[in-house]
Design a protein around this motif. Structure first.
Motif, PDB file in Angstrom:
ATOM      1  N   LEU A  51       0.828  -1.206   0.000  1.00  0.00           N
ATOM      2  CA  LEU A  51       0.000   0.000   0.000  1.00  0.00           C
ATOM      3  C   LEU A  51       0.862   1.255   0.000  1.00  0.00           C
ATOM      4  N   MET A  52       1.981   1.229   0.702  1.00  0.00           N
ATOM      5  CA  MET A  52       2.872   2.394   0.700  1.00  0.00           C
ATOM      6  C   MET A  52       3.328   2.731  -0.720  1.00  0.00           C
ATOM      7  N   GLN A  53       3.646   1.710  -1.497  1.00  0.00           N
ATOM      8  CA  GLN A  53       4.067   1.933  -2.879  1.00  0.00           C
ATOM      9  C   GLN A  53       2.901   2.400  -3.747  1.00  0.00           C
ATOM     10  N   LEU A  54       1.728   1.851  -3.500  1.00  0.00           N
ATOM     11  CA  LEU A  54       0.540   2.259  -4.252  1.00  0.00           C
ATOM     12  C   LEU A  54       0.190   3.715  -3.977  1.00  0.00           C
ATOM     13  N   ALA A  55       0.381   4.134  -2.720  1.00  0.00           N
ATOM     14  CA  ALA A  55       0.118   5.532  -2.371  1.00  0.00           C
ATOM     15  C   ALA A  55       1.028   6.464  -3.163  1.00  0.00           C
ATOM     16  N   LYS A  56       2.280   6.054  -3.320  1.00  0.00           N
ATOM     17  CA  LYS A  56       3.228   6.869  -4.087  1.00  0.00           C
ATOM     18  C   LYS A  56       2.761   7.024  -5.532  1.00  0.00           C
ATOM     19  N   LEU A  57       2.193   5.952  -6.110  1.00  0.00           N
ATOM     20  CA  LEU A  57       1.673   6.019  -7.476  1.00  0.00           C
ATOM     21  C   LEU A  57       0.581   7.070  -7.614  1.00  0.00           C
ATOM     22  N   GLU A  58      -0.215   7.241  -6.544  1.00  0.00           N
ATOM     23  CA  GLU A  58      -1.321   8.191  -6.581  1.00  0.00           C
ATOM     24  C   GLU A  58      -0.947   9.536  -5.945  1.00  0.00           C
ATOM     25  N   ASN A  59       0.370   9.735  -5.752  1.00  0.00           N
ATOM     26  CA  ASN A  59       0.889  11.006  -5.219  1.00  0.00           C
ATOM     27  C   ASN A  59       0.321  11.354  -3.850  1.00  0.00           C
ATOM     28  N   VAL A  60       0.115  10.324  -3.038  1.00  0.00           N
ATOM     29  CA  VAL A  60      -0.378  10.519  -1.677  1.00  0.00           C
ATOM     30  C   VAL A  60       0.812  10.525  -0.711  1.00  0.00           C
ATOM     31  N   PRO A  61       1.012  11.587   0.053  1.00  0.00           N
ATOM     32  CA  PRO A  61       2.096  11.597   1.034  1.00  0.00           C
ATOM     33  C   PRO A  61       1.896  10.506   2.085  1.00  0.00           C
ATOM     34  N   VAL A  62       2.984   9.866   2.475  1.00  0.00           N
ATOM     35  CA  VAL A  62       2.941   8.791   3.470  1.00  0.00           C
ATOM     36  C   VAL A  62       3.858   9.148   4.633  1.00  0.00           C
ATOM     37  N   TYR A  63       3.329   8.989   5.847  1.00  0.00           N
ATOM     38  CA  TYR A  63       4.110   9.165   7.068  1.00  0.00           C
ATOM     39  C   TYR A  63       4.116   7.857   7.839  1.00  0.00           C
ATOM     40  N   ILE A  64       5.238   7.562   8.474  1.00  0.00           N
ATOM     41  CA  ILE A  64       5.391   6.358   9.281  1.00  0.00           C
ATOM     42  C   ILE A  64       5.729   6.774  10.709  1.00  0.00           C
ATOM     43  N   MET A  65       4.968   6.283  11.675  1.00  0.00           N
ATOM     44  CA  MET A  65       5.234   6.581  13.079  1.00  0.00           C
ATOM     45  C   MET A  65       5.599   5.276  13.799  1.00  0.00           C
ATOM     46  N   ILE A  66       6.853   5.162  14.209  1.00  0.00           N
ATOM     47  CA  ILE A  66       7.338   3.985  14.932  1.00  0.00           C
ATOM     48  C   ILE A  66       7.228   4.287  16.422  1.00  0.00           C
ATOM     49  N   VAL A  67       6.430   3.518  17.145  1.00  0.00           N
ATOM     50  CA  VAL A  67       6.091   3.876  18.521  1.00  0.00           C
ATOM     51  C   VAL A  67       7.188   3.501  19.516  1.00  0.00           C
ATOM     52  N   THR A  68       7.738   2.281  19.418  1.00  0.00           N
ATOM     53  CA  THR A  68       8.669   1.801  20.442  1.00  0.00           C
ATOM     54  C   THR A  68      10.109   1.796  19.941  1.00  0.00           C
ATOM     55  N   ASP A  69      11.038   1.676  20.900  1.00  0.00           N
ATOM     56  CA  ASP A  69      12.465   1.745  20.566  1.00  0.00           C
ATOM     57  C   ASP A  69      13.086   0.395  20.204  1.00  0.00           C
ATOM     58  N   GLY A  70      12.294  -0.687  20.237  1.00  0.00           N
ATOM     59  CA  GLY A  70      12.791  -1.996  19.819  1.00  0.00           C
ATOM     60  C   GLY A  70      13.826  -2.614  20.736  1.00  0.00           C
ATOM     61  N   ALA A  71      13.945  -2.099  21.965  1.00  0.00           N
ATOM     62  CA  ALA A  71      15.034  -2.533  22.856  1.00  0.00           C
ATOM     63  C   ALA A  71      14.916  -3.985  23.312  1.00  0.00           C
ATOM     64  N   MET A  72      13.720  -4.560  23.224  1.00  0.00           N
ATOM     65  CA  MET A  72      13.548  -5.956  23.645  1.00  0.00           C
ATOM     66  C   MET A  72      13.656  -6.930  22.476  1.00  0.00           C
ATOM     67  N   GLY A  73      14.022  -6.445  21.299  1.00  0.00           N
ATOM     68  CA  GLY A  73      14.057  -7.302  20.116  1.00  0.00           C
ATOM     69  C   GLY A  73      15.425  -7.845  19.781  1.00  0.00           C
ATOM     70  N   TYR A  74      16.269  -8.065  20.763  1.00  0.00           N
ATOM     71  CA  TYR A  74      17.611  -8.579  20.466  1.00  0.00           C
ATOM     72  C   TYR A  74      17.587 -10.096  20.376  1.00  0.00           C
ATOM     73  N   CYS A  75      18.359 -10.630  19.436  1.00  0.00           N
ATOM     74  CA  CYS A  75      18.421 -12.078  19.203  1.00  0.00           C
ATOM     75  C   CYS A  75      19.810 -12.643  19.491  1.00  0.00           C
ATOM     76  N   SER A  76      20.694 -11.821  20.014  1.00  0.00           N
ATOM     77  CA  SER A  76      22.023 -12.291  20.417  1.00  0.00           C
ATOM     78  C   SER A  76      22.479 -11.452  21.607  1.00  0.00           C
ATOM     79  N   HIS A  77      23.336 -12.036  22.434  1.00  0.00           N
ATOM     80  CA  HIS A  77      23.856 -11.310  23.600  1.00  0.00           C
ATOM     81  C   HIS A  77      24.639 -10.083  23.168  1.00  0.00           C
ATOM     82  N   GLU A  78      25.310 -10.176  22.031  1.00  0.00           N
ATOM     83  CA  GLU A  78      26.153  -9.084  21.571  1.00  0.00           C
ATOM     84  C   GLU A  78      25.336  -7.827  21.230  1.00  0.00           C
ATOM     85  N   GLU A  79      24.076  -8.009  20.846  1.00  0.00           N
ATOM     86  CA  GLU A  79      23.256  -6.885  20.421  1.00  0.00           C
ATOM     87  C   GLU A  79      22.358  -6.338  21.528  1.00  0.00           C
ATOM     88  N   LYS A  80      22.432  -6.934  22.707  1.00  0.00           N
ATOM     89  CA  LYS A  80      21.508  -6.561  23.786  1.00  0.00           C
ATOM     90  C   LYS A  80      21.528  -5.070  24.090  1.00  0.00           C
TER      91      LYS A  80
END
Length: 283
Positions: free
Chosen positions: A52-81
């Motif tokens: 849909l984001m790409q389709l919006a661009k085809l129709e010249n519709v501005p798109v905004y993305i709001m990312i709510v959280t900081d992703g701090a609990m999404g680590y999959c290795s100790h090195e990235e914690k």
């Protein structure tokens, strides 16, 4: 595969078909159209709405993305914690910019991952608080601020049936924030919206609560772009199964409209009229 997108919207017994979203949308606002995608976590809305984001661009519709959280609990290795939040923020901008979203249209709010329940509502910000706007913090404060800043005509976010608590809370807090943003409350957060935006759900982890009304079908190149964008999230190894679902489903996405059912007592008057009652008795 067709070279043109196809949209099918079901409205009651009506089946609308067109090669543009405007063609199946009676509420389309032409040059005023503006989309806001609300993503509890960085990868959610590309999984559910990358076409849909790409389709919006085809129709010249501005798109905004709001990312709510900081992703701090999404680590999959100790090195990235200790660095996962910075890694995911970088991956976020790579992902959405690859789909044509300008960097300045991507908002990283930084609420603590898996702790959004502590940020329900709105409060005066204390020292070292997260996501502070105009001296306040809280989900409703941030959402109202960005709704008034971007002034969308349509909003998109993951369905309320998703199991992740962050998704459920963001869904609830965003709905009431749309109400706030359309009223005169909290004037320091910006000018109230002239019109309440339409609200749409996408399925990311769990199915819709009721069937969606809009199907979008794109050329295969759109799907390839979407998969490449999702691939930006190299740190998120736990979404491999979701990527396979997206790949196997082909170039299709679905959206479900959510109505605001505001109370009006007039709708119930007919129910209690004498000629509409059968076999009633006084008590």
């Amino acid at each position: 595969m067709t070279d043109k997108p196809q949209f099918i919207r079901l409205v009651g017994d009506e089946r609308r078909v067109a090669d543009t979203l405007a063609g199946v949308s009676k509420h389309w606002q032409n040059k005023k159209e503006c989309f806001l995608f609300v993503s509890p976590h960085d990868d959610d809305v590309v999984l559910g709405g990358g076409l849909l984001m790409q389709l919006a661009k085809l129709e010249n519709v501005p798109v905004y993305i709001m990312i709510v959280t900081d992703g701090a609990m999404g680590y999959c290795s100790h090195e990235e914690k200790d660095s996962i939040s910075q890694i995911r923020e970088k991956e976020t901008f790579e992902c959405y910019q690859s789909l044509g979203i300008p960097k300045e249209n991507i908002f990283w709010l930084g609420f603590p991952d898996s702790q959004v329940h502590l940020y329900r509502g709105r409060r005066i910000a204390g020292k070292n608080e997260k996501a502070v706007y105009q001296g306040f913090t809280g989900l409703q404060n941030a959402f109202t601020y960005f709704l008034r800043k971007t002034r969308p005509t349509q909003c998109f976010l993951p369905t309320s049936t998703d199991l992740h608590p962050d998704h459920k809370i963001v869904h609830e807090e965003f709905l009431i924030s749309v109400f706030h943003a359309s009223g005169n409350i909290w004037p320091e957060l910006g000018k109230p919206l002239e019109k309440t935006p339409y609200f749409n759900e996408m399925a990311v982890y769990c199915d819709f609560p009721t069937p969606p009304q809009l199907q979008m079908k794109t050329p295969i190149s759109f799907l390839e772009n979407k998969l490449k964008a999702i691939g930006s999230f190299q740190s998120q190894k736990q979404i491999t199964s979701l990527i396979e679902i997206v790949r196997n489903a082909g170039p299709y996405e679905y959206m479900r409209a959510v109505d605001y059912n505001f109370y009006n007592p007039d709708k119930y008057k007919i129910r209690f009229k004498e000629n509409n009652s059968i076999g009633y008795m006084h008590r």
